[in-house]
Design a protein around this motif. Structure first.
Motif, PDB file in Angstrom:
ATOM      1  N   LEU A  18       0.831  -1.203   0.000  1.00  0.00           N
ATOM      2  CA  LEU A  18       0.000   0.000   0.000  1.00  0.00           C
ATOM      3  C   LEU A  18       0.867   1.255   0.000  1.00  0.00           C
ATOM      4  CD1 LEU A  18      -2.959  -0.833   2.419  1.00  0.00           C
ATOM      5  CD2 LEU A  18      -3.009  -0.619  -0.064  1.00  0.00           C
ATOM      6  N   ARG A  19       1.907   1.260   0.812  1.00  0.00           N
ATOM      7  CA  ARG A  19       2.814   2.412   0.841  1.00  0.00           C
ATOM      8  C   ARG A  19       3.366   2.716  -0.543  1.00  0.00           C
ATOM      9  NH1 ARG A  19       6.914   1.224   5.931  1.00  0.00           N
ATOM     10  NH2 ARG A  19       5.559   1.920   7.656  1.00  0.00           N
ATOM     11  N   LEU A  20       3.888   1.684  -1.188  1.00  0.00           N
ATOM     12  CA  LEU A  20       4.526   1.883  -2.491  1.00  0.00           C
ATOM     13  C   LEU A  20       3.517   2.296  -3.556  1.00  0.00           C
ATOM     14  CD1 LEU A  20       7.001  -1.153  -2.469  1.00  0.00           C
ATOM     15  CD2 LEU A  20       7.550   1.260  -2.132  1.00  0.00           C
ATOM     16  N   THR A  21       2.325   1.687  -3.520  1.00  0.00           N
ATOM     17  CA  THR A  21       1.320   2.001  -4.540  1.00  0.00           C
ATOM     18  C   THR A  21       0.803   3.425  -4.382  1.00  0.00           C
ATOM     19  OG1 THR A  21       0.643  -0.322  -4.640  1.00  0.00           O
ATOM     20  CG2 THR A  21      -0.882   1.318  -5.533  1.00  0.00           C
ATOM     21  N   VAL A  22       0.358   3.749  -3.174  1.00  0.00           N
ATOM     22  CA  VAL A  22      -0.175   5.096  -2.940  1.00  0.00           C
ATOM     23  C   VAL A  22       0.929   6.134  -3.097  1.00  0.00           C
ATOM     24  CG1 VAL A  22      -1.298   6.604  -1.260  1.00  0.00           C
ATOM     25  CG2 VAL A  22      -1.964   4.200  -1.416  1.00  0.00           C
ATOM     26  N   GLY A  23       2.119   5.828  -2.583  1.00  0.00           N
ATOM     27  CA  GLY A  23       3.234   6.753  -2.723  1.00  0.00           C
ATOM     28  C   GLY A  23       3.574   7.013  -4.179  1.00  0.00           C
ATOM     29  N   ILE A  73       6.743  15.170  -2.407  1.00  0.00           N
ATOM     30  CA  ILE A  73       7.481  14.893  -1.165  1.00  0.00           C
ATOM     31  C   ILE A  73       6.723  13.890  -0.300  1.00  0.00           C
ATOM     32  CG2 ILE A  73       8.324  15.919   0.981  1.00  0.00           C
ATOM     33  CD1 ILE A  73       8.743  18.530  -0.637  1.00  0.00           C
ATOM     34  N   ALA A  74       5.417  14.104  -0.139  1.00  0.00           N
ATOM     35  CA  ALA A  74       4.625  13.190   0.690  1.00  0.00           C
ATOM     36  C   ALA A  74       4.614  11.790   0.088  1.00  0.00           C
ATOM     37  CB  ALA A  74       3.198  13.716   0.831  1.00  0.00           C
ATOM     38  N   GLY A  75       4.567  11.699  -1.251  1.00  0.00           N
ATOM     39  CA  GLY A  75       4.592  10.389  -1.895  1.00  0.00           C
ATOM     40  C   GLY A  75       5.882   9.644  -1.637  1.00  0.00           C
ATOM     41  N   VAL A  76       7.014  10.347  -1.730  1.00  0.00           N
ATOM     42  CA  VAL A  76       8.310   9.710  -1.462  1.00  0.00           C
ATOM     43  C   VAL A  76       8.406   9.304   0.000  1.00  0.00           C
ATOM     44  CG1 VAL A  76      10.802  10.046  -1.419  1.00  0.00           C
ATOM     45  CG2 VAL A  76       9.471  10.920  -3.339  1.00  0.00           C
ATOM     46  N   MET A  77       8.004  10.188   0.906  1.00  0.00           N
ATOM     47  CA  MET A  77       8.073   9.880   2.338  1.00  0.00           C
ATOM     48  C   MET A  77       7.206   8.663   2.687  1.00  0.00           C
ATOM     49  SD  MET A  77      10.151  12.086   3.764  1.00  0.00           S
ATOM     50  CE  MET A  77      11.089  11.919   2.258  1.00  0.00           C
ATOM     51  N   LEU A  78       6.022   8.605   2.071  1.00  0.00           N
ATOM     52  CA  LEU A  78       5.142   7.461   2.340  1.00  0.00           C
ATOM     53  C   LEU A  78       5.758   6.177   1.816  1.00  0.00           C
ATOM     54  CD1 LEU A  78       2.415   6.362   3.325  1.00  0.00           C
ATOM     55  CD2 LEU A  78       1.505   6.846   1.049  1.00  0.00           C
ATOM     56  N   ALA A  79       6.289   6.205   0.591  1.00  0.00           N
ATOM     57  CA  ALA A  79       6.872   5.004   0.002  1.00  0.00           C
ATOM     58  C   ALA A  79       8.073   4.515   0.798  1.00  0.00           C
ATOM     59  CB  ALA A  79       7.274   5.273  -1.447  1.00  0.00           C
ATOM     60  N   ALA A  80       8.831   5.443   1.393  1.00  0.00           N
ATOM     61  CA  ALA A  80      10.013   5.076   2.178  1.00  0.00           C
ATOM     62  C   ALA A  80       9.673   4.764   3.632  1.00  0.00           C
ATOM     63  CB  ALA A  80      11.046   6.197   2.118  1.00  0.00           C
TER      64      ALA A  80
END
Length: 421
Positions: A18-23, A73-80
């Motif tokens: 989910l993190r990677l997809t949404v991010g 930025i929020a997408g990268v932070m979420l994916a990481a």
């Protein structure tokens, strides 16, 4: 994760998915907006115009920059997995606004495309709404489980990751706004045979009328009689024929279509493109005329295309002291061709070599160069190559931070610095 129940490996994998997809969705959305910041500005102004809201262009630019940067930025932070609670809450709040907004857009259909992914990917209003429903559902799940799964970087260096990513998206947006988008998803990218497209004839091509508004009054004009800059463009309507799949760019001299004669099939052609006539800065005419002289002295041609009617074209000829033809075109079509108040398009044998804003060209460099059109060739920018270079540098920095964090060196250095203080 103190006090939180550990998840099974399978559940942790689901959270990471989910993190990677949404991010990834937010990264793509933020990048598309930042890369083509002008396009996002135009989209915001389109919304504001529908709602009857008038805002200064500077405020719209600031809002566009904030939204694009936040999403990326929020997408990268979420994916990481960084800032696990804060990022998910911020994105959930954002979707809490966007979900009802896209529901309204789907129902009322005020604009044909939401602009979520800029020119990179166009979604219908219905698809945009259901995409946001899926994102909100995923974020609700992450609100519950995201803190129970670890992250790629230690909490003590997450601010460094945030800093690196912020600098990256700021550079992408700055170049996209001041020069041109580094990745051009529009119909006329570098390498397009623009001369060939304009010279093609198709009897099935539609005829349009253009609706403008002033003081609450709307009026329809044809391409040869567009009003002055005090009128606001509203929409374009098909009045005859049908639209084909070719990119549209109709250039007129008063009421005559001269599109086929704008670009020389052989040699160099410099197009001076002014999509928004009322925002054009006359101070750039010295640079434009200097480049025009180089082109004409080398046997090439120069043409200016104004996003206004014949009166403004004549006015620009007087203001700029242009000794080259000045034609008119639909401002919406010109905004597709280039970004910026005054932009230049350089073509060789009808093929686009580069596109740049006049503000991005160093007048001193042009003046000091040889007195021929080779200076035009030297102004080419490899936007895609430059983006790859910047991206690789950022990925390398993040990889070094990751390895130092995992090896414990950063934490060790941090403790040593604390002892010294």
């Amino acid at each position: 994760m103190s006090g939180l129940k550990q998840l099974s490996p399978l559940s942790q994998a689901g959270v990471w998915a989910l993190r990677l997809t949404v991010g990834a969705v937010f990264v793509l959305s933020g990048f598309a907006k930042a890369d083509d910041l002008w396009g996002f500005v135009f989209k915001i102004e389109e919304y504001l115009q529908v709602w009857g809201i008038v805002q200064p262009r500077s405020l719209v630019i600031a809002a566009a920059m904030f939204i694009a940067s936040f999403e990326f930025i929020a997408g990268v932070m979420l994916a990481a997995g960084c800032y696990r609670r804060t990022v998910v809450w911020l994105l959930t709040l954002m979707m809490g606004v966007m979900l009802p907004l896209t529901a309204y857009i789907w129902a009322a259909d005020p604009v044909s495309d939401c602009g979520c992914f800029g020119e990179m990917l166009r979604l219908s209003n219905a698809a945009t709404f259901f995409k946001n429903v899926a994102l909100m559902a995923a974020l609700v799940v992450l609100l519950i489980y995201n803190r129970r799964v670890g992250c790629l970087f230690g909490p003590y260096i997450q601010w460094l990751v945030l800093l690196v990513v912020s600098v990256y998206v700021s550079v992408v947006a700055f170049i996209g706004y001041t020069v041109q988008p580094m990745v051009d998803f529009r119909p006329f990218p570098v390498g397009t045979d623009l001369g060939g497209l304009l010279a093609e004839e198709d009897e099935a091509v539609a005829e349009f009328e253009f609706v403008y508004e002033k003081d609450g009054v709307r009026h329809a004009y044809d391409i040869g009689s567009l009003p002055d800059s005090t009128w606001t463009f509203v929409e374009r309507r098909v009045v005859a024929g049908k639209v084909d799949n070719r990119p549209e760019l109709v250039v007129t001299d008063h009421d005559e279509d001269v599109s086929a004669y704008v670009v020389e099939p052989e040699g160099g052609t410099l197009l001076v493109v002014i999509p928004e006539y009322d925002r054009a800065d006359v101070s750039f005419t010295y640079l434009v005329n200097e480049l025009a002289d180089r082109v004409k002295n080398s046997g090439g041609s120069v043409v200016a295309i104004i996003g206004a009617g014949g009166r403004q074209a004549a006015e620009w000829t007087d203001l700029s002291m242009a000794d080259y033809p000045v034609y008119s075109a639909d401002p919406t079509q010109l905004k597709v061709l280039v970004r910026g108040a005054i932009s230049l398009v350089w073509l060789r044998d009808g093929v686009i070599q580069w596109k740049r804003t006049a503000a991005s060209i160093d007048a001193d460099y042009v003046e000091a160069s040889e007195a021929d059109d080779t200076v035009l060739d030297s102004l080419a920018l490899e936007g895609g190559a430059r983006l790859w270079q910047i991206t690789l540098v950022v990925l390398a920095v993040l990889a070094v931070l990751f390895m130092l964090d995992r090896s414990g060196r950063l934490l060790k250095w941090r403790r040593q610095l604390r002892r010294q203080v």
